[in-house]
Design a protein around this motif. Structure first.
Motif, PDB file in Angstrom:
ATOM      1  N   SER A  76      53.977  52.182 -17.373  1.00 58.77           N
ATOM      2  CA  SER A  76      53.474  50.661 -17.922  1.00 58.77           C
ATOM      3  C   SER A  76      54.756  50.145 -18.747  1.00 58.77           C
ATOM      4  O   SER A  76      54.837  49.037 -18.369  1.00 58.77           O
ATOM      5  CB  SER A  76      52.764  51.310 -19.417  1.00 58.77           C
ATOM      6  N   ILE A  77      55.888  50.958 -19.124  1.00 59.35           N
ATOM      7  CA  ILE A  77      57.095  50.287 -19.402  1.00 59.35           C
ATOM      8  C   ILE A  77      57.860  49.839 -18.422  1.00 59.35           C
ATOM      9  O   ILE A  77      58.442  48.512 -18.426  1.00 59.35           O
ATOM     10  CB  ILE A  77      58.143  51.416 -20.381  1.00 59.35           C
ATOM     11  N   VAL A  78      57.781  50.334 -17.203  1.00 58.89           N
ATOM     12  CA  VAL A  78      58.418  49.833 -15.939  1.00 58.89           C
ATOM     13  C   VAL A  78      57.794  48.459 -15.818  1.00 58.89           C
ATOM     14  O   VAL A  78      58.608  47.551 -15.311  1.00 58.89           O
ATOM     15  CB  VAL A  78      58.314  50.915 -14.885  1.00 58.89           C
ATOM     16  N   ASN A  79      56.553  48.482 -15.598  1.00 56.76           N
ATOM     17  CA  ASN A  79      55.793  47.338 -15.322  1.00 56.76           C
ATOM     18  C   ASN A  79      56.033  46.246 -16.425  1.00 56.76           C
ATOM     19  O   ASN A  79      56.096  44.866 -15.996  1.00 56.76           O
ATOM     20  CB  ASN A  79      54.145  47.444 -15.235  1.00 56.76           C
ATOM     21  N   LEU A  80      55.932  46.492 -17.751  1.00 55.56           N
ATOM     22  CA  LEU A  80      56.061  45.513 -18.724  1.00 55.56           C
ATOM     23  C   LEU A  80      57.464  44.770 -18.564  1.00 55.56           C
ATOM     24  O   LEU A  80      57.820  43.790 -18.650  1.00 55.56           O
ATOM     25  CB  LEU A  80      56.154  46.071 -19.822  1.00 55.56           C
ATOM     26  N   MET A  81      58.591  45.828 -18.172  1.00 54.52           N
ATOM     27  CA  MET A  81      60.047  45.341 -17.927  1.00 54.52           C
ATOM     28  C   MET A  81      59.958  44.274 -16.687  1.00 54.52           C
ATOM     29  O   MET A  81      60.657  43.277 -16.716  1.00 54.52           O
ATOM     30  CB  MET A  81      60.925  46.419 -17.622  1.00 54.52           C
ATOM     31  N   ARG A  82      59.414  44.649 -15.456  1.00 52.87           N
ATOM     32  CA  ARG A  82      59.286  43.819 -14.417  1.00 52.87           C
ATOM     33  C   ARG A  82      58.665  42.552 -14.890  1.00 52.87           C
ATOM     34  O   ARG A  82      59.162  41.397 -14.299  1.00 52.87           O
ATOM     35  CB  ARG A  82      58.409  44.583 -13.338  1.00 52.87           C
ATOM     36  N   ARG A 113      45.637  47.862 -24.486  1.00 51.04           N
ATOM     37  CA  ARG A 113      46.054  46.476 -24.662  1.00 51.04           C
ATOM     38  C   ARG A 113      47.106  46.377 -23.499  1.00 51.04           C
ATOM     39  O   ARG A 113      47.055  45.120 -22.879  1.00 51.04           O
ATOM     40  CB  ARG A 113      46.418  46.161 -26.012  1.00 51.04           C
ATOM     41  N   CYS A 114      47.823  47.300 -23.515  1.00 54.68           N
ATOM     42  CA  CYS A 114      49.001  47.188 -22.627  1.00 54.68           C
ATOM     43  C   CYS A 114      48.456  46.676 -21.251  1.00 54.68           C
ATOM     44  O   CYS A 114      49.244  45.868 -20.506  1.00 54.68           O
ATOM     45  CB  CYS A 114      50.121  47.995 -22.887  1.00 54.68           C
ATOM     46  N   ALA A 115      47.789  47.767 -20.860  1.00 54.31           N
ATOM     47  CA  ALA A 115      47.321  47.924 -19.407  1.00 54.31           C
ATOM     48  C   ALA A 115      46.361  46.288 -19.166  1.00 54.31           C
ATOM     49  O   ALA A 115      46.760  45.687 -18.253  1.00 54.31           O
ATOM     50  CB  ALA A 115      46.214  48.684 -19.124  1.00 54.31           C
ATOM     51  N   ARG A 116      45.766  45.735 -20.065  1.00 50.29           N
ATOM     52  CA  ARG A 116      44.945  44.616 -20.146  1.00 50.29           C
ATOM     53  C   ARG A 116      45.931  43.364 -19.871  1.00 50.29           C
ATOM     54  O   ARG A 116      45.725  42.464 -19.008  1.00 50.29           O
ATOM     55  CB  ARG A 116      43.870  44.496 -21.071  1.00 50.29           C
ATOM     56  N   GLU A 117      46.951  43.375 -20.853  1.00 49.93           N
ATOM     57  CA  GLU A 117      47.875  42.415 -20.720  1.00 49.93           C
ATOM     58  C   GLU A 117      48.619  42.390 -19.388  1.00 49.93           C
ATOM     59  O   GLU A 117      48.909  41.343 -18.800  1.00 49.93           O
ATOM     60  CB  GLU A 117      48.835  42.342 -21.632  1.00 49.93           C
ATOM     61  N   LEU A 118      49.135  43.587 -18.830  1.00 49.58           N
ATOM     62  CA  LEU A 118      49.800  43.670 -17.475  1.00 49.58           C
ATOM     63  C   LEU A 118      48.747  43.239 -16.527  1.00 49.58           C
ATOM     64  O   LEU A 118      49.262  42.446 -15.558  1.00 49.58           O
ATOM     65  CB  LEU A 118      50.469  44.970 -17.297  1.00 49.58           C
ATOM     66  N   TRP A 119      47.487  43.653 -16.279  1.00 56.08           N
ATOM     67  CA  TRP A 119      46.606  43.022 -15.500  1.00 56.08           C
ATOM     68  C   TRP A 119      46.399  41.630 -15.286  1.00 56.08           C
ATOM     69  O   TRP A 119      46.417  41.093 -14.221  1.00 56.08           O
ATOM     70  CB  TRP A 119      45.261  43.932 -15.612  1.00 56.08           C
ATOM     71  N   ALA A 120      46.391  40.998 -16.567  1.00 53.05           N
ATOM     72  CA  ALA A 120      46.025  39.779 -16.679  1.00 53.05           C
ATOM     73  C   ALA A 120      47.410  38.798 -16.470  1.00 53.05           C
ATOM     74  O   ALA A 120      46.970  37.603 -16.592  1.00 53.05           O
ATOM     75  CB  ALA A 120      45.459  39.305 -18.028  1.00 53.05           C
ATOM     76  N   GLY A 121      48.435  39.394 -16.552  1.00 50.77           N
ATOM     77  CA  GLY A 121      49.552  38.550 -16.155  1.00 50.77           C
ATOM     78  C   GLY A 121      50.113  38.020 -17.384  1.00 50.77           C
ATOM     79  O   GLY A 121      51.055  37.055 -17.372  1.00 50.77           O
ATOM     80  N   THR A 122      49.543  38.443 -18.775  1.00 53.23           N
ATOM     81  CA  THR A 122      49.872  37.799 -20.029  1.00 53.23           C
ATOM     82  C   THR A 122      51.056  38.687 -20.896  1.00 53.23           C
ATOM     83  O   THR A 122      51.151  38.240 -21.858  1.00 53.23           O
ATOM     84  CB  THR A 122      48.610  37.441 -20.656  1.00 53.23           C
ATOM     85  N   ALA A 123      51.332  39.807 -20.351  1.00 59.58           N
ATOM     86  CA  ALA A 123      52.223  40.755 -20.925  1.00 59.58           C
ATOM     87  C   ALA A 123      53.593  40.188 -21.563  1.00 59.58           C
ATOM     88  O   ALA A 123      53.955  40.422 -22.496  1.00 59.58           O
ATOM     89  CB  ALA A 123      52.247  42.290 -20.362  1.00 59.58           C
TER      90      ALA A 123
END
Length: 133
Positions: A65-71, A103-113
């Motif tokens: 998740s942190i890698v995806n958030l950073m991306r 929440r992190c997963a939902r925001e990443l999935w929605a593209g709003t993270a």
């Protein structure tokens, strides 16, 4: 109106055959879930193979998740890991302790993270420093 469960099979007066059929269906579903879980674990391990592998599937998912958030923030996790491994370990450790995984997963999935992470991410200040470095 009669219920099919109300009908008794003269060869199975205690419903053992019906129960075994249901049990077999549950076992089949459990095997399928195990296979899917195993495939997901391999995928997550492959994606996070660039750093120390945490223990357990939940830990791997959180580090991923942190890698995806950073991306999503246009940050290169591998570059940060090479340039400053202590910072990356700190980010991963905070992510492991995070209680907002859903929440992190939902925001990443929605593209709003990239917009919402300051509201919930324990790494928000660290990520902001990296973004402005």
């Amino acid at each position: 109106m009669s219920n099919p469960a109300d009908k008794h099979d003269p060869f199975d007066p205690f419903g053992i055959v019906a129960s075994m059929g249901e049990w077999c269906c549950l076992l089949k579903a459990a095997r399928e879930l195990k296979d899917v879980d195993g495939e997901m674990m391999e995928t997550m391990l492959d994606a996070s193979a660039t750093g120390p592998v945490p223990e357990g599937p939940e830990a791997v998912a959180k580090v991923h998740s942190i890698v995806n958030l950073m991306r999503s923030l246009s940050l290169d996790a591998e570059a940060v890991r090479q340039r400053d491994p202590e910072t990356m370990q700190t980010l991963e450790a905070a992510c492991l302790r995070c209680t907002q995984r859903g929440r992190c997963a939902r925001e990443l999935w929605a593209g709003t993270a990239a917009d919402a992470y300051p509201e919930f991410c324990p790494n928000a200040a660290r990520l902001d420093r990296l973004r402005h470095a």
